[in-house]
Scaffold this motif. Structure first.
Motif, short mmCIF file in Angstrom:
data_model
loop_
_atom_site.label_atom_id
_atom_site.label_comp_id
_atom_site.label_asym_id
_atom_site.label_seq_id
_atom_site.Cartn_x
_atom_site.Cartn_y
_atom_site.Cartn_z
N UNK A 11 0.78 -1.24 0.00
CA UNK A 11 0.00 0.00 0.00
C UNK A 11 0.81 1.28 0.00
N UNK A 12 2.13 1.18 -0.18
CA UNK A 12 2.99 2.36 -0.15
C UNK A 12 3.38 2.75 -1.57
N UNK A 13 3.16 4.00 -1.92
CA UNK A 13 3.47 4.48 -3.27
C UNK A 13 4.97 4.57 -3.48
N UNK A 14 5.48 3.93 -4.55
CA UNK A 14 6.93 3.98 -4.82
C UNK A 14 7.30 5.28 -5.53
N UNK A 15 8.59 5.48 -5.69
CA UNK A 15 9.10 6.66 -6.39
C UNK A 15 9.27 6.34 -7.87
N UNK A 16 8.99 7.33 -8.72
CA UNK A 16 9.23 7.17 -10.15
C UNK A 16 10.69 7.45 -10.45
N UNK A 17 11.23 6.77 -11.43
CA UNK A 17 12.59 7.00 -11.89
C UNK A 17 12.61 8.35 -12.63
N UNK A 18 13.34 9.34 -12.12
CA UNK A 18 13.33 10.67 -12.75
C UNK A 18 13.72 10.64 -14.22
N UNK A 19 14.61 9.75 -14.59
CA UNK A 19 15.05 9.71 -15.99
C UNK A 19 13.95 9.24 -16.93
N UNK A 20 12.98 8.49 -16.40
CA UNK A 20 11.91 7.97 -17.24
C UNK A 20 10.78 8.97 -17.46
N UNK A 21 10.66 9.95 -16.60
CA UNK A 21 9.55 10.92 -16.71
C UNK A 21 10.03 12.33 -17.02
N UNK A 22 11.33 12.51 -17.20
CA UNK A 22 11.87 13.84 -17.46
C UNK A 22 11.37 14.39 -18.80
N UNK A 23 11.13 15.70 -18.90
CA UNK A 23 10.72 16.29 -20.18
C UNK A 23 11.70 15.92 -21.29
N UNK A 24 11.14 15.49 -22.42
CA UNK A 24 11.96 15.11 -23.56
C UNK A 24 12.41 13.67 -23.56
N UNK A 25 12.16 12.95 -22.48
CA UNK A 25 12.57 11.54 -22.42
C UNK A 25 11.78 10.72 -23.42
N UNK A 26 12.48 9.83 -24.14
CA UNK A 26 11.81 8.98 -25.14
C UNK A 26 11.35 7.69 -24.46
N UNK A 55 7.86 3.15 -11.48
CA UNK A 55 7.50 4.35 -12.24
C UNK A 55 6.07 4.25 -12.76
N UNK A 56 5.73 3.10 -13.31
CA UNK A 56 4.37 2.90 -13.83
C UNK A 56 3.34 3.12 -12.72
N UNK A 57 3.59 2.56 -11.57
CA UNK A 57 2.64 2.71 -10.47
C UNK A 57 2.58 4.15 -9.96
N UNK A 58 3.72 4.82 -9.88
CA UNK A 58 3.73 6.21 -9.43
C UNK A 58 2.95 7.10 -10.39
N UNK A 59 3.20 6.89 -11.68
CA UNK A 59 2.53 7.71 -12.70
C UNK A 59 1.04 7.36 -12.78
#
Length: 609
Positions: A413-428, A491-495
């Motif tokens: 039940x604890x929300x994980x952290x997203x990988x910053x490199x995966x959600x950064x603006x411009x990331x493919x 990351x998927x769960x955080x987003x």
């Protein structure tokens, strides 16, 4: 709630429903529900918002219905005011205040406005030829008369308007007129009345319509109806009636008359506000700081865009004029039409009897809102939208994410952290593409809702949810993703969890109970709707327990409901008619039932009867 300096102050009204029966789905979507959606949207955007409504209680239809039920007019109004409020509460309508027009403040404000119009020279006196029933020994108000329309030959036209062609009618112009109370043919006599001089007011009314319709982006159908009135040329309009149940006319020689319901009904908006707050004028006489949005069926448009604004102009006071009008066409039922008198269609209390939650009804009505053309309620479509849209789209998305994350899983039940490199603006990455796509859809949603395109806004909201489902499919969210690609899974769960949180705000105007359920599941407060999609729930946030947002409806219910609600009140009306012992009483019952299908006053609800 009072206007605030520097804030966006939004005043919202729904057409006042008339107290002659339980509202049906057409009444609900035509005004009250549509206005509620915009009020909730305005609030979730952080605007200072006041939503006012109430029952319209004066006029001929009340007198007639009271005669039928053997009660006083006030007793009838008390009964149906409560019935209306009960239905709207069940549908989750968020009025700041739901009032009524049979109040002292209504009388005081109506008479005050009349006095100003009179003193400013915009009230004229004239003798009017009027139908008089010798059997009843009374002048007949418009709603006591029926006959053949002089324009389209419809043989059941009302004394003030034809339901078939929509033309306004003078009762004396009806072909073969008949008294609704006893069926006798009335004679023509003269009666002295007061008129609002719309002809003199037209230049200023024209200027108001031109400016307001452009600035407020009026709905196309509302503007078309208004322009047809103006193009035809305004004429002095009678504002008094030979009735007892209404606001008395405060003028010598008019002690036996009351104001016509369409003169005083729209004044019900400020008077109901006055019963909500003594500082009502801070909303209604504050044009520089308040924007007025009004919702109604198309048959009520001219009274809100021509007659009421002209009355405000004639008073010489600094009123908050209409900014935006949102007009509905008709909602029909299955292969026929809704009818209050014959009980054809689903009424507010019927909706509750099905056991289907109010949010599902709200969704269906709003997805089928007759914004620019007539739409139809069908049981097949109702069930399909629940099963194939609500359950399969947003229900599936929320449940899949919350159950993957809840206390019984590896995440506890604890929300994980997203990988910053995966959600950064411009990331493919699929994660960044999801965020960018949602922001584009969110911008479209806000533009649509700001413009009061509610049906389009709901469609876009569903697209945002569908994009979330697509994201889960692309990401292949499952136990293997957790085991083999933990950073990606986190990351998927955080987003996705934050997207669900965003959806709670996006869907709040349309399905408030669903929005509240999402907030509970996420253990988060109600979310304000921001311009962009942000990850507002931070790593470490502990979510709540999963709930099912929607349940599947068995398709077998379609025929059951169709049989149960297809004209369920028909037999009651017939039995009531047959129980009458005299021909005159039968005629009165019949015509009264028909009158009940006709909404007098700021009501209606854009539903064909």
């Amino acid at each position: 709630v009072l206007p605030q300096k520097g804030a966006k102050n939004v005043l919202i009204t729904s057409a006042l429903p008339y107290v002659n029966n339980v509202p049906h789905l057409g009444n609900v979507i035509g005004s009250t529900l549509s206005a509620d959606v915009f009020a909730r949207y305005s609030r979730v955007r952080g605007n200072n918002t006041l939503y006012i409504c109430g029952t319209d209680e004066y006029g001929t239809a009340t007198e007639t219905k009271a005669l039928e039920e053997g009660v006083s007019c006030q007793e009838l109004c008390d009964k149906y005011h409560t019935l209306h409020k009960d239905v709207y509460d069940w549908f989750g309508l968020s009025f700041n205040y739901f009032g009524r027009t049979t109040t002292k403040k209504q009388t005081d404000i109506v008479q005050g406005i009349f006095r100003k119009c009179y003193d400013n020279g915009f009230i004229v006196e004239n003798a009017m030829t009027q139908l008089y029933c010798e059997a009843c020994s009374r002048f007949l108000a418009d709603r006591y008369v029926e006959g053949t329309c002089p324009y389209c030959n419809y043989d059941d036209a009302r004394g003030d308007q034809c339901d078939k062609c929509g033309k306004l009618i003078n009762a004396v112009d009806l072909i073969d007129p008949r008294c609704k109370l006893d069926g006798n043919r009335p004679v023509i006599r003269e009666s002295k009345h007061l008129f609002l001089d719309l002809e003199r007011l037209q230049p200023k009314c024209d200027a108001f319509v031109s400016e307001s319709s452009e600035a407020g982006r009026w709905s196309a159908n509302g503007l078309t109806i208004t322009n047809s009135w103006l193009k035809e040329g305004l004429k002095p309009r009678c504002i008094t009636r030979d009735l007892k149940w209404g606001v008395p006319v405060p003028l010598d020689g008019y002690e036996s008359k009351v104001f016509y319901v369409w003169f005083d009904a729209c004044i019900g908006y400020p008077s109901i506000t006055a019963n909500y707050t003594d500082e009502w004028e801070s909303w209604w006489k504050n044009p520089d700081n308040v924007k007025l949005y009004q919702f109604m069926g198309k048959d009520n448009v001219p009274f809100h865009t021509v007659v009421f604004p002209s009355t405000e102009i004639a008073s010489g006071e600094d009123w908050t004029f209409l900014h935006h009008i949102s007009t509905c066409e008709y909602l029909n039922y299955e292969t026929g039409k809704f009818s209050k008198s014959r009980g054809v269609g689903v009424f507010g209390n019927n909706a509750r009897e099905t056991g289907v939650p109010a949010d599902v009804w709200r969704y269906f009505l709003l997805a089928n809102r007759p914004e620019s053309a007539d739409t139809v309620f069908t049981w097949n479509d109702f069930v399909a939208r629940n099963n194939n849209e609500l359950l399969a789209n947003i229900g599936n998305f929320c449940n899949r994410v919350v159950k993957f994350l809840d206390a019984n899983t590896k995440y506890a039940g604890v929300l994980p952290a997203a990988d910053p490199s995966l959600i950064a603006p411009g990331a493919d990455t699929s994660d960044r593409r999801l965020i960018d796509d949602v922001n584009a859809l969110l911008a479209r949603y806000i533009e649509q809702m700001d413009g009061v395109h509610l049906k389009s806004g709901l469609r876009t909201a569903m697209e945002i949810s569908a994009r979330g489902n697509q994201y889960l499919q692309e990401s292949k969210l499952d136990n293997a993703l957790y085991s083999d690609h933990r950073a990606q899974c986190d990351t998927v769960l955080a987003v996705a969890t934050n997207l669900i949180y965003l959806l709670s705000a996006v869907f709040h105007p349309f399905m408030p109970a669903t929005s509240a359920s999402i907030a509970r599941q996420l253990n988060a407060p109600e979310r304000v709707l921001t311009e962009t999609f942000e990850l507002e729930l931070k790593p470490g946030h502990v979510i709540g327990k999963a709930e099912y947002l929607f349940n599947r409806i068995d398709e077998k219910k379609i025929e059951e409901w169709r049989a149960k609600f297809g004209g369920s009140q028909d037999k009651d009306v017939e039995a009531q008619s047959k129980s009458k012992k005299s021909k005159s009483k039968k005629a009165k019952t019949k015509t009264t039932s028909e009158t009940n299908a006709e909404d007098t006053g700021a009501n209606s609800a854009a539903t064909k009867n």
